[in-house]
Design an enzyme around this catalytic site. Structure first.
Site, PDB file in Angstrom:
ATOM      1  N   LYS A  30       9.962  11.803  -1.145  1.00 37.04           N
ATOM      2  CA  LYS A  30       9.245  11.219   0.001  1.00 37.04           C
ATOM      3  C   LYS A  30      10.213  10.418   0.877  1.00 37.04           C
ATOM      4  CE  LYS A  30       6.635   7.491  -0.831  1.00 37.04           C
ATOM      5  NZ  LYS A  30       6.839   6.325   0.011  1.00 37.04           N
TER       6      LYS A  30
ATOM      7  N   ALA B 158      17.978   7.590  -1.346  1.00 39.30           N
ATOM      8  CA  ALA B 158      18.674   8.822  -0.961  1.00 39.30           C
ATOM      9  C   ALA B 158      19.999   8.941  -1.719  1.00 39.30           C
ATOM     10  CB  ALA B 158      18.917   8.832   0.550  1.00 39.30           C
TER      11      ALA B 158
ATOM     12  N   LYS C  27      16.242   0.470   1.888  1.00 34.07           N
ATOM     13  CA  LYS C  27      15.388   1.022   0.841  1.00 34.07           C
ATOM     14  C   LYS C  27      15.479   2.550   0.814  1.00 34.07           C
ATOM     15  CE  LYS C  27      12.298   1.905  -2.052  1.00 34.07           C
ATOM     16  NZ  LYS C  27      11.968   1.480  -3.381  1.00 34.07           N
ATOM     17  N   LEU C  28      15.339   3.166   1.988  1.00 33.52           N
ATOM     18  CA  LEU C  28      15.417   4.631   2.048  1.00 33.52           C
ATOM     19  C   LEU C  28      16.805   5.101   1.637  1.00 33.52           C
ATOM     20  CD1 LEU C  28      13.582   5.507   5.403  1.00 33.52           C
ATOM     21  CD2 LEU C  28      12.642   5.297   3.104  1.00 33.52           C
TER      22      LEU C  28
ATOM     23  N   THR D 251       3.776  11.034   2.339  1.00 33.61           N
ATOM     24  CA  THR D 251       4.279  11.947   3.376  1.00 33.61           C
ATOM     25  C   THR D 251       3.082  12.542   4.119  1.00 33.61           C
ATOM     26  OG1 THR D 251       6.137  12.457   1.928  1.00 33.61           O
ATOM     27  CG2 THR D 251       5.758  13.962   3.758  1.00 33.61           C
TER      28      THR D 251
ATOM     29  N   VAL E   2       0.845  -1.203   0.000  1.00 34.87           N
ATOM     30  CA  VAL E   2       0.000   0.000   0.000  1.00 34.87           C
ATOM     31  C   VAL E   2       0.879   1.251   0.000  1.00 34.87           C
ATOM     32  CG1 VAL E   2      -1.974  -1.066   1.144  1.00 34.87           C
ATOM     33  CG2 VAL E   2      -0.111  -0.111   2.514  1.00 34.87           C
TER      34      VAL E   2
ATOM     35  N   THR F 298       2.474   4.855   1.180  1.00 28.62           N
ATOM     36  CA  THR F 298       2.869   5.435   2.475  1.00 28.62           C
ATOM     37  C   THR F 298       3.261   6.894   2.224  1.00 28.62           C
ATOM     38  OG1 THR F 298       5.086   4.532   2.049  1.00 28.62           O
ATOM     39  CG2 THR F 298       3.693   3.293   3.554  1.00 28.62           C
TER      40      THR F 298
ATOM     41  N   ALA G 237      12.286   0.582 -10.961  1.00 27.50           N
ATOM     42  CA  ALA G 237      12.027   1.980 -11.312  1.00 27.50           C
ATOM     43  C   ALA G 237      10.914   2.006 -12.353  1.00 27.50           C
ATOM     44  CB  ALA G 237      13.288   2.641 -11.862  1.00 27.50           C
TER      45      ALA G 237
ATOM     46  N   CYS H 244       8.949   8.720  -5.205  1.00 28.60           N
ATOM     47  CA  CYS H 244       9.817   8.048  -4.230  1.00 28.60           C
ATOM     48  C   CYS H 244      10.921   8.919  -3.650  1.00 28.60           C
ATOM     49  CB  CYS H 244      10.444   6.829  -4.873  1.00 28.60           C
ATOM     50  SG  CYS H 244       9.224   5.770  -5.645  1.00 28.60           S
TER      51      CYS H 244
HETATM   52  C1  UGA Z   1      13.298   5.177  -7.955  1.00 23.75           C
HETATM   53  C2  UGA Z   1      14.508   4.243  -7.833  1.00 23.75           C
HETATM   54  O1  UGA Z   1      15.365   4.400  -8.975  1.00 23.75           O
HETATM   55  C3  UGA Z   1      14.067   2.788  -7.739  1.00 23.75           C
HETATM   56  O2  UGA Z   1      15.200   1.943  -7.546  1.00 23.75           O
HETATM   57  C4  UGA Z   1      13.101   2.654  -6.557  1.00 23.75           C
HETATM   58  O3  UGA Z   1      12.629   1.323  -6.440  1.00 23.75           O
HETATM   59  C5  UGA Z   1      11.914   3.576  -6.786  1.00 23.75           C
HETATM   60  O4  UGA Z   1      12.394   4.921  -6.866  1.00 23.75           O
HETATM   61  C6  UGA Z   1      10.959   3.424  -5.626  1.00 23.75           C
HETATM   62  O5  UGA Z   1      11.326   3.776  -4.512  1.00 23.75           O
HETATM   63  O6  UGA Z   1       9.888   2.856  -5.819  1.00 23.75           O
HETATM   64  P1  UGA Z   1      11.662   5.918  -9.949  1.00 23.75           P
HETATM   65  O7  UGA Z   1      11.218   6.984  -9.008  1.00 23.75           O
HETATM   66  O8  UGA Z   1      10.619   5.104 -10.635  1.00 23.75           O
HETATM   67  O9  UGA Z   1      12.631   4.871  -9.193  1.00 23.75           O
HETATM   68  O10 UGA Z   1      12.527   6.596 -11.112  1.00 23.75           O
HETATM   69  P2  UGA Z   1      14.081   6.929 -11.324  1.00 23.75           P
HETATM   70  O11 UGA Z   1      14.522   6.288 -12.569  1.00 23.75           O
HETATM   71  O12 UGA Z   1      14.885   6.660 -10.134  1.00 23.75           O
HETATM   72  O13 UGA Z   1      14.041   8.498 -11.594  1.00 23.75           O
HETATM   73  C7  UGA Z   1      13.705   9.439 -10.568  1.00 23.75           C
HETATM   74  C8  UGA Z   1      13.883  10.857 -11.075  1.00 23.75           C
HETATM   75  O14 UGA Z   1      15.267  11.174 -11.224  1.00 23.75           O
HETATM   76  C9  UGA Z   1      13.241  11.105 -12.433  1.00 23.75           C
HETATM   77  O15 UGA Z   1      12.581  12.346 -12.435  1.00 23.75           O
HETATM   78  C10 UGA Z   1      14.432  11.109 -13.365  1.00 23.75           C
HETATM   79  O16 UGA Z   1      14.190  11.832 -14.531  1.00 23.75           O
HETATM   80  C11 UGA Z   1      15.496  11.736 -12.490  1.00 23.75           C
HETATM   81  N1  UGA Z   1      16.875  11.424 -12.933  1.00 23.75           N
HETATM   82  C12 UGA Z   1      17.326  10.140 -12.892  1.00 23.75           C
HETATM   83  C13 UGA Z   1      17.707  12.431 -13.370  1.00 23.75           C
HETATM   84  O17 UGA Z   1      17.318  13.612 -13.402  1.00 23.75           O
HETATM   85  N2  UGA Z   1      18.982  12.123 -13.767  1.00 23.75           N
HETATM   86  C14 UGA Z   1      19.459  10.849 -13.756  1.00 23.75           C
HETATM   87  O18 UGA Z   1      20.646  10.651 -14.136  1.00 23.75           O
HETATM   88  C15 UGA Z   1      18.607   9.839 -13.312  1.00 23.75           C
END
Ligand code: UGA
Length: 446
Positions: A255, A201, A196-197, A70, A66, A68, A140, A252
């Site tokens: 948060k 981070a 995970k956090l 903020t 589910v 979670t 992701a 993610c």
């Molecule tokens: C992120 C993590 O990458 C996953 O491993 C994790 O499981 C997931 O959060 C989660 O906690 O559920 P996600 O948020 O789907 O995945 O997407 P990311 O690919 O991590 O991208 C996050 C943001 O960073 C996007 O806006 C992306 O455009 C940006 N980003 C990413 C950049 O600006 N530059 C980069 O080099 C990489």
């Protein structure tokens, strides 16, 4: 379900509309490859249902998956994660279970949530025993199916008791159907929850780090992409997640970092909290810096100007808009009274409006001209027709191969391109006649 044909998987939810959509041809989320997987298993060993109590009673293993979010009010508002839904799941399981079960925390939770889940479960009046495991998800969005099929690792945390170890072994045996055993990491509960956090981070920190350098590049003539390549080829640094952008978004990173910050504060670790909070502050700076640069380049005024916004999702290959940097840039441009024509291949207007309202508090009540200031386009060329500027805010592949000659002809001059994702061919666009600004790239002398 796909990799374990002998296991019956049932997804249950209170929301009947969602379940109905999962049982239809029109799945509620877009994710490359997802439809194929669902269609190959649905009705065989994968089911979607609202019969929560019955399905819990049948299950040997229950995954709590589910949200979670903020907290917006009360203690820890704006930082702490609200684990209300996890607790409600635990209470339901305790109420309806008729046999011992393994309960798996899949949701992203603050460290020690498993303790709360365990204690709620222990209060059942049927003498049942439950083992609680932590099994955070690292997929992701946009690459979810690939990430699930070939995960870099699967993390499973459990109690350091014989019962806990047996539960871990059982969940390991499920993943072992398709994940090599050396990639399945087992730890204690708290390491798993906290990992995970920390993983998110660290990833977000890399984006904020490179984004801080992008600002320095623009001031010095260095090129952020060259820097990414130069530092990323050191295997200790690595080349992933060094793509400078208008700022990270998604449900993610922000948060989870806020959650980490709150945890640090709770334990009186103010310096640690401030250290991680800076990752978010840098991200906020990057988003507002981009809009300010747009306005200053357009002769210090965007009032009444048509601006084509290319991309609203928080990254490509998803329709998810939560915390998307695009919404922040749009809000700031709206405040300048620019007229925005937004195009995103996967985001409908209704979703954009929800995002404006939910994350930024922008709705028709706070902004009576919302419908005039934000027009949603289904054709990217229409969005650009007559525009003073284009802002690329999501890195959709289709934006790399647009007919920019055609777009240029239809735009007001000088025609600006502001690339928040570093995906356009700057030289080609400048040759066409565009004035191009890209994150962390040298700007030609005026
Ligand atoms: C992120 C993590 O990458 C996953 O491993 C994790 O499981 C997931 O959060 C989660 O906690 O559920 P996600 O948020 O789907 O995945 O997407 P990311 O690919 O991590 O991208 C996050 C943001 O960073 C996007 O806006 C992306 O455009 C940006 N980003 C990413 C950049 O600006 N530059 C980069 O080099 C990489």
């Amino acid at each position: 379900a796909k990799n374990c044909p002998n296991i019956r998987v049932c997804v249950v939810d209170l929301n009947a509309k969602q379940i109905e959509a999962w049982n239809s041809d029109d799945l509620p989320i877009y994710e490359p490859g997802l439809k194929e997987v669902v269609e190959s298993c649905r009705g065989k060993n994968l089911f979607f249902s609202t019969s929560i109590d019955e399905e819990i009673a049948l299950a040997d293993i229950v995954f709590i998956s589910v949200n979670t979010p903020t907290k917006t009010q009360g203690i820890g508002a704006g930082r702490a994660a609200n684990i209300k839904n996890c607790e409600l799941c635990a209470r339901t399981i305790a109420k309806v279970a008729t046999s011992n079960k393994i309960v798996v925390e899949k949701s992203t939770v603050p460290v020690r949530t498993a303790d709360a889940v365990r204690r709620v479960l222990a209060c059942n009046d049927k003498g049942l025993t439950f083992q609680v495991l932590s099994n955070p998800e690292f997929l992701a969005e946009g690459t979810a199916i690939d990430d699930l099929e070939k995960p870099s690792r699967v993390l499973i945390g459990g109690e350091e008791t014989p019962g806990g170890q047996a539960a871990i072994a059982k969940l390991v045996s499920v993943y072992a159907n398709w994940v090599p055993s050396e990639q399945i990491i087992t730890t204690n509960l708290w390491s798993s929850e906290l990992s995970k956090l920390v993983a998110n981070a660290f990833l977000a920190q890399r984006v904020s780090s490179i984004n801080s350098i992008s600002a320095l590049c623009e001031s010095t003539g260095a090129d952020v992409s060259e820097i990414s390549r130069a530092i990323g080829s050191d295997p200790r640094i690595g080349n992933r997640f060094l793509q400078s952008s208008v700022g990270f978004g998604g449900s993610c990173f922000q948060k989870d970092i806020l959650n980490l910050v709150y945890l640090c504060e709770t334990f009186g670790l103010d310096e640690c909290a401030e250290y991680w909070h800076q990752v978010i502050k840098m991200n906020d700076y990057q988003k507002s810096r981009f809009t300010k640069k747009m306005v200053s380049r357009m002769f210090n005024t965007a009032t009444g100007k048509k601006i084509a916004i290319l991309g609203f999702a928080f990254k490509k290959d998803t329709g998810d808009t939560r915390e998307t940097a695009s919404a922040f840039v749009c809000r700031d441009l709206m405040q300048e009274r620019a007229r925005l024509h937004v195009y995103d291949p996967q985001v409908k207007r209704e979703q954009m409006m929800i995002e404006f309202d939910y994350t930024l508090g922008v709705n028709k009540a706070t902004e009576p001209d919302l419908d005039k200031l934000v027009v949603t386009e289904t054709d990217v060329y229409e969005a650009c027709e007559g525009a003073h500027a284009i802002a690329v805010l999501t890195e959709w592949d289709e934006f790399k191969t647009l007919d920019y000659e055609r777009i240029y002809k239809g735009m007001s001059k000088p025609a600006f391109v502001f690339d928040g994702r570093n995906i356009v061919d700057i030289k080609k666009l400048r040759d066409i006649g565009f004035e191009v600004y890209a994150i962390g790239k040298p700007w030609p002398k005026e």
